[in-house]
Design a protein around this motif. Structure first.
Motif, PDB file in Angstrom:
ATOM      1  N   GLN A  90       2.304  14.603 -36.990  1.00 31.78           N
ATOM      2  CA  GLN A  90       1.358  14.938 -38.235  1.00 31.78           C
ATOM      3  C   GLN A  90      -0.216  14.871 -38.472  1.00 31.78           C
ATOM      4  O   GLN A  90      -1.070  15.541 -38.740  1.00 31.78           O
ATOM      5  CB  GLN A  90       1.680  15.216 -39.724  1.00 31.78           C
ATOM      6  CG  GLN A  90       3.100  15.915 -39.569  1.00 31.78           C
ATOM      7  CD  GLN A  90       3.416  16.300 -41.139  1.00 31.78           C
ATOM      8  OE1 GLN A  90       3.472  15.987 -41.533  1.00 31.78           O
ATOM      9  NE2 GLN A  90       4.252  17.274 -40.840  1.00 31.78           N
ATOM     10  N   HIS A 190      -0.470  15.018 -43.716  1.00 34.88           N
ATOM     11  CA  HIS A 190       0.962  16.180 -44.451  1.00 34.88           C
ATOM     12  C   HIS A 190       0.503  16.747 -45.255  1.00 34.88           C
ATOM     13  O   HIS A 190       0.594  18.427 -45.381  1.00 34.88           O
ATOM     14  CB  HIS A 190       2.405  15.572 -44.609  1.00 34.88           C
ATOM     15  CG  HIS A 190       3.456  16.182 -45.282  1.00 34.88           C
ATOM     16  ND1 HIS A 190       4.459  17.662 -43.766  1.00 34.88           N
ATOM     17  CD2 HIS A 190       3.645  16.697 -46.167  1.00 34.88           C
ATOM     18  CE1 HIS A 190       4.475  17.712 -45.008  1.00 34.88           C
ATOM     19  NE2 HIS A 190       4.755  17.501 -45.916  1.00 34.88           N
ATOM     20  N   MET A 193      -1.916  19.067 -44.129  1.00 37.96           N
ATOM     21  CA  MET A 193      -1.429  20.190 -43.336  1.00 37.96           C
ATOM     22  C   MET A 193      -1.141  21.608 -43.781  1.00 37.96           C
ATOM     23  O   MET A 193      -1.404  22.341 -43.331  1.00 37.96           O
ATOM     24  CB  MET A 193      -0.989  19.544 -42.684  1.00 37.96           C
ATOM     25  CG  MET A 193      -1.580  18.683 -41.419  1.00 37.96           C
ATOM     26  SD  MET A 193      -0.282  17.874 -39.956  1.00 37.96           S
ATOM     27  CE  MET A 193      -0.295  19.316 -38.830  1.00 37.96           C
ATOM     28  N   TYR A 217      -0.599  24.973 -39.585  1.00 34.20           N
ATOM     29  CA  TYR A 217       0.351  24.568 -40.439  1.00 34.20           C
ATOM     30  C   TYR A 217       0.875  24.558 -41.479  1.00 34.20           C
ATOM     31  O   TYR A 217       0.768  24.638 -42.610  1.00 34.20           O
ATOM     32  CB  TYR A 217      -1.717  24.049 -41.379  1.00 34.20           C
ATOM     33  CG  TYR A 217      -2.587  23.537 -40.765  1.00 34.20           C
ATOM     34  CD1 TYR A 217      -1.945  22.116 -39.822  1.00 34.20           C
ATOM     35  CD2 TYR A 217      -3.792  23.539 -40.357  1.00 34.20           C
ATOM     36  CE1 TYR A 217      -2.892  20.864 -39.316  1.00 34.20           C
ATOM     37  CE2 TYR A 217      -4.313  22.752 -39.540  1.00 34.20           C
ATOM     38  CZ  TYR A 217      -3.971  21.512 -39.562  1.00 34.20           C
ATOM     39  OH  TYR A 217      -5.240  20.233 -39.121  1.00 34.20           O
TER      40      TYR A 217
END
Length: 221
Positions: A90, A190, A193, A217
């Motif tokens: 990620q 994270h 995203m 995403y």
């Protein structure tokens, strides 16, 4: 397997009723596999590369390249070979896309090498490098923000405030002069995203590109 493979309507090729008595192939550790694939040279990509095979292909091995996964420092010590670090992935995906959209020097994937590949793999004349005497210009791609828009994004990130424990103090990671982020943690990537990137770029990028980013995403259901 393609729809016209030879097993599609030919049951005999499945060796029905045959008892397999061969011994199982030897199990190699990650370090042993790495020693093997490390001997293979670089793969030449492109339309002119042709079919490449390393010595012993089909006899002692079936490898046609050294997987890029071996570049991960932990890959050869994994007990399960394809046990990937999700947060690590990620972070890489976030940084590659964010740095490309923000056109971060030395970090963007829209570099000179990528533009040279456009000539080989794509039919996009508007994306090809433009040579003007001794100067080579790289036309701005539609997925790259203009400088003034990059500044707006960074100003927005500079003013962000999160609840305690939700994420790091992102404002401290923003470099306004270079329009980039420094020292992002995996968890911060994270958070970006899943929640921030789709919102931040919604009105700044063309709809087709924003739709593609949204799919990448979108939180897993």
């Amino acid at each position: 397997m393609p729809p016209n493979h030879r097993y599609r309507k030919n049951k005999n090729d499945f060796f029905v009723g045959r008892v397999e008595k061969d011994v199982a192939p030897p199990h190699l550790s990650g370090e042993e596999l790495f020693d093997v694939v490390s001997e293979y040279g670089d793969i030449v990509f492109g339309l002119q590369s042709g079919k490449q095979k390393f010595l012993g292909f089909g006899l002692t091995h079936n490898w046609v390249k050294q997987s890029i996964f071996w570049e991960h420092p932990y890959w050869k010590t994994n007990l399960l070979c394809h046990n990937l670090d999700v947060m690590h992935i990620q972070k890489n995906v976030f940084e590659n896309i964010f740095n490309t959209v923000m056109d971060v020097k030395g970090k963007t994937k829209d570099n000179i090498k990528a533009r040279l590949d456009v000539v080989v793999f794509c039919n996009r004349k508007n994306m090809e490098l433009v040579c003007d005497g001794s100067r080579v210009a790289k036309p701005r791609a539609s997925f790259v923000l203009e400088k003034n828009t990059q500044v707006l994004v960074c100003k927005c990130l500079k003013s962000l405030r999160f609840p305690d424990g939700y994420a790091s103090n992102i404002s401290r990671l923003v470099n306004m002069e270079e329009c980039r982020l420094y020292e992002m943690k995996s968890h911060d990537c994270h958070v970006f995203m899943q929640t921030l990137i789709p919102l931040a770029f919604r009105d700044l990028l063309p709809k087709g590109i924003w739709d593609a980013l949204t799919e990448i995403y979108a939180p897993a259901s």
